[in-house]
Design an enzyme around this catalytic site. Structure first.
Site, mmCIF file in Angstrom:
data_model
loop_
_atom_site.group_PDB
_atom_site.id
_atom_site.type_symbol
_atom_site.label_atom_id
_atom_site.label_comp_id
_atom_site.label_asym_id
_atom_site.label_seq_id
_atom_site.Cartn_x
_atom_site.Cartn_y
_atom_site.Cartn_z
ATOM 1 C CD GLU A 47 3.406 -2.243 -25.546
ATOM 2 O OE1 GLU A 47 2.444 -1.742 -24.906
ATOM 3 O OE2 GLU A 47 4.377 -1.567 -25.943
ATOM 4 C CE LYS A 128 5.730 1.098 -28.435
ATOM 5 N NZ LYS A 128 5.254 0.867 -27.038
ATOM 6 C CB CYS A 193 1.708 0.488 -27.436
ATOM 7 S SG CYS A 193 1.055 1.514 -26.086
#
Lengths: 344, 344
Positions: A47, A128, A193
Site C-alpha cells: 500500500e 480502499k 490493508c
C-alpha cells in the site's frame, strides 16, 4: 490439469518523509529483478508503496500533501512511477501496487492497480473501502495519528474481481465458449490493508469466484493506547499480536472463500519512530501460510501455487450456490452500526 | 469495571446408534457437575447432543428417524431431556445445547436452545442456517453420507442475539435507563457446526453487539474423497487439518467481531467407524485460544473471561458505525452463488 503460477510479495522496508523517489524506485526495481530470477509471474507491492505512510502525519500544506499523491491519469506514466512499470514490461512480470491517488476533481483515494505486462497497461483499479482512523488529529501529542479518513474518500469502485490474461498457458478464452470454473485466466481481487479485516470484501470477491486476493498494507506494530479500551501491552507483545491478527485474517478469509492470498507489507521503522509490522505472506485456499517474510526489510516472498487447489473448497464445503442462505443475512447490507438487544 | 464470567464447553465423546438415552444423560450430568465444581456459570453442550450424529445414516423408517428427534414443545420437559435441565437449575448453571427438533407440522430442524437456570426456562432458540451435505445419499457405498439437507429444513429464525440474565452481578436492567454498551447482561448468539465457517452469521451477531458466540458441532475428521476435488490425504493429516480449520474460523471470526466464542464437539469414533474431531475451545475477542480440549472424549473445557475485553475491538478497529460501508456490500445479500468475471 494443474494451473500453476509463480507469485511473489515484494515486502519493502521503511520509506521516510525524507526518502528520495529515485532511491525508492531503485529498491523496487531490485525487488522486481530478484522476483524475476525466481521465475515470478506476478509481484505484489505494498500500500502507498512509493512513499512513507504519510497519513500518520498532520500535513497542512496542500503542496506537501500533493507530493505524496499521483494524479489518477499519470500512473504508470509519471516520472515517479514509470521506471517500475517499464521494468515489469521488460521482465514480463505482472505487478499490483498501491499509491495515493488524486482525481481530476481533487478527491483523494487510497488506490491499488493491476498492471498486465503482456497488455502493457493497467487492467484493474481498486480504491480502499475500509479507511481506518479519524478525520481529526488527536489532541494528545503522544498519540499516533491515522488520518486516512482526512486525506481519502472511501473507495467507490466496489470489490470488482478481474481476470488476468496470459499468465497460464492454455487458459480458455471467451471465444472458446468454455464456461466452467477453473478453465479461464486466473480471477483476482485487490484489497488494501484494513480491508483484510472485513469479511464483506472477501465475500464480494468470493462471490465472483476469486482465486487470488492481493493485499498491500502498512500496519502499525505498536501505538500508545489513548482510547483507554485496551489492557496495557508492551510494544514487543503488541507487535507480535498485530502480526498474528494479520495472518489470522489472511488465513481465515482465504479459507472461507477458497482462494489464495498474497499480502505485502511496508515494514520497519518509518520516519524515525513509527514501527510497521512485516509478515508479508502467501496463504492457501485451505488457510495455510505457504511462505512468509523473515525480515522487516526489502524482501521477496515467493511461492509456486496451483489454482486447482481452490476447487475443493469452491465445489464442496463452500459451494455458495448450495449452502448460502441470503434470506437470513439481511442486516449485513442494511445496518451499518450495532443495534444491541434491549436490556432485559 | 470487569464483567467476569466463568464458562465451559462440555465436549462429549462418541454416542452410538446403540447408546441408551439414560447413559448419555448421566454422562451429561457428570460433565455438568464437573463444570459446577470449577465454578462454571454457563456450559455449552454439542450439536445433536442427546444422540449419535444420525444424519450420516440413510434412515428409511420414520419411526426410527423420529427417535432421534425431540418435539418442539417437549424440551426441556421430555423424559429424554428433563434430568439435564433439572440439574442445571439445581446447580444454578445456564446451559446451551443442540438437538434435532420436530415441529408440530412435521418439519425437522437442527436446533440449539439457551436455558436460563435463574429463569428456569428456555430463553432463546436457534435453528441451523447452513446445512451441509446432500439430500440424496451417495451411490458409492464407501462414501460417508451427510444427509442434513434431507432431514432438516434450513433455519428460519435468523441470527438473533439475546441477553442472558443474572450471570453478572450488577448488570444494568431495562429500568435503569442505561444504554451504553457493556453495561447490561451479556449478549450471546448461537450457531451450529457448519455455521461457524460462514462469516455472515458471525456478522449478523456482531451487528447486535454479541459478546459470546456459542457453537456446538459434530465434524468429521476424515471421509474418503468421492468428489475428486481434493488431493489425496492420509486420515491423520485430514483430521489435523479439520481441527485447524475449526480453530481458524472460531479465532478469525471472534477477532473480526470482537467477541468471545465457546465451541463444544461431539468427538471420537461414533457408530464404530465414523471419526469426529475434538478441539472444543474458548477463544478471545483478540482471536486467541484461551482453553481447548486435550482429549476426544467427555471433557470440560473451562475459562474465566472478562467481557470488557470485547471493548477494544468493538470501539476501535471494529467500530462498525464508523468503518462499515454497506453501500459496497450489495452482492452479499442479493447473490447466492458465484458469478465469475467473463473470460477475457
Amino acid at each position: 490439469m494443474p494451473r500453476t503460477l509463480k507469485v511473489a510479495a515484494a515486502q519493502m522496508g521503511p520509506i521516510h518523509l525524507t526518502s528520495k523517489r529515485p532511491e525508492t524506485l531503485s529498491r523496487m526495481l531490485a525487488l522486481l529483478r530478484t522476483a524475476s530470477k525466481l521465475g515470478a509471474q506476478l509481484v505484489l507491492f505494498p500500500e502507498t508503496a512509493f512513499t512513507t505512510f504519510f497519513p500518520r502525519h498532520l500535513i497542512n500544506s496542500q503542496e506537501e500533501l500533493d507530493s505524496y499523491f499521483e494524479h489518477e491519469d499519470n500512473v504508470p506514466e509519471s516520472a515517479n512511477t514509470k521506471p517500475l512499470f517499464d521494468e515489469a514490461k521488460t521482465l514480463g512480470i505482472d505487478i499490483s501496487i498501491g499509491f495515493a491517488e488524486r482525481t481530476a476533481d481533487g478527491k483523494g483515494y487510497n488506490t491499488s492497480i493491476y498492471f498486465s505486462a503482456k497488455k502493457g497497461e493497467v487492467i484493474a483499479k481498486y480504491r480502499k473501502v475500509h479507511l481506518p482512523g479519524t478525520k481529526e488529529p488527536f489532541a494528545n501529542p503522544d498519540a499516533v495519528n491515522q488520518l486516512e479518513k482526512r486525506y481519502f474518500e472511501p473507495g467507490n469502485l466496489g470489490f470488482k474481481a478481474f481476470r488476468t490474461p496470459d499468465l497460464i498457458p492454455g487458459a480458455a478464452k471467451k471465444e472458446s465458449g468454455i464456461k466452467e470454473h477453473g478453465k479461464g485466466d486466473p480471477i483476482m481481487g485487490m484489497m488494501i490493508c484494513n480491508d483484510r479485516r472485513w469479511a464483506e470484501g472477501w465475500r464480494c470477491y468470493g462471490l465472483q469466484g476469486v482465486e487470488i486476493v492481493l493485499c498491500g498494507y502498512n500496519t502499525a506494530g505498536f501505538a500508545p493506547d489513548l482510547w483507554g479500551t485496551r489492557k496495557p501491552m508492551i510494544p514487543e507483545e503488541a507487535e507480535k499480536d498485530a502480526v498474528f491478527h494479520h495472518k489470522l485474517v489472511m488465513q481465515g478469509n482465504s479459507y472461507m472463500n477458497s482462494c489464495f492470498s498474497i499480502s505485502a507489507a511496508k515494514a520497519g521503522l518509518e520516519d524515525a519512530k513509527y514501527d510497521l509490522i512485516g509478515g508479508s505472506c502467501i496463504t492457501s485456499p485451505e488457510g495455510h501460510v505457504l511462505a512468509e517474510a523473515k525480515t522487516k526489510d526489502d524482501e521477496v516472498v515467493f511461492a509456486e501455487i496451483d489454482l486447482e487447489d481452490c476447487r475443493q473448497g469452491k465445489e464442496k464445503t463452500f459451494d455458495f450456490d448450495r449452502h448460502r442462505r441470503v434470506d437470513q443475512y439481511g442486516p449485513i447490507t442494511i445496518q451499518t452500526g450495532v443495534v444491541e438487544p434491549e436490556l432485559l
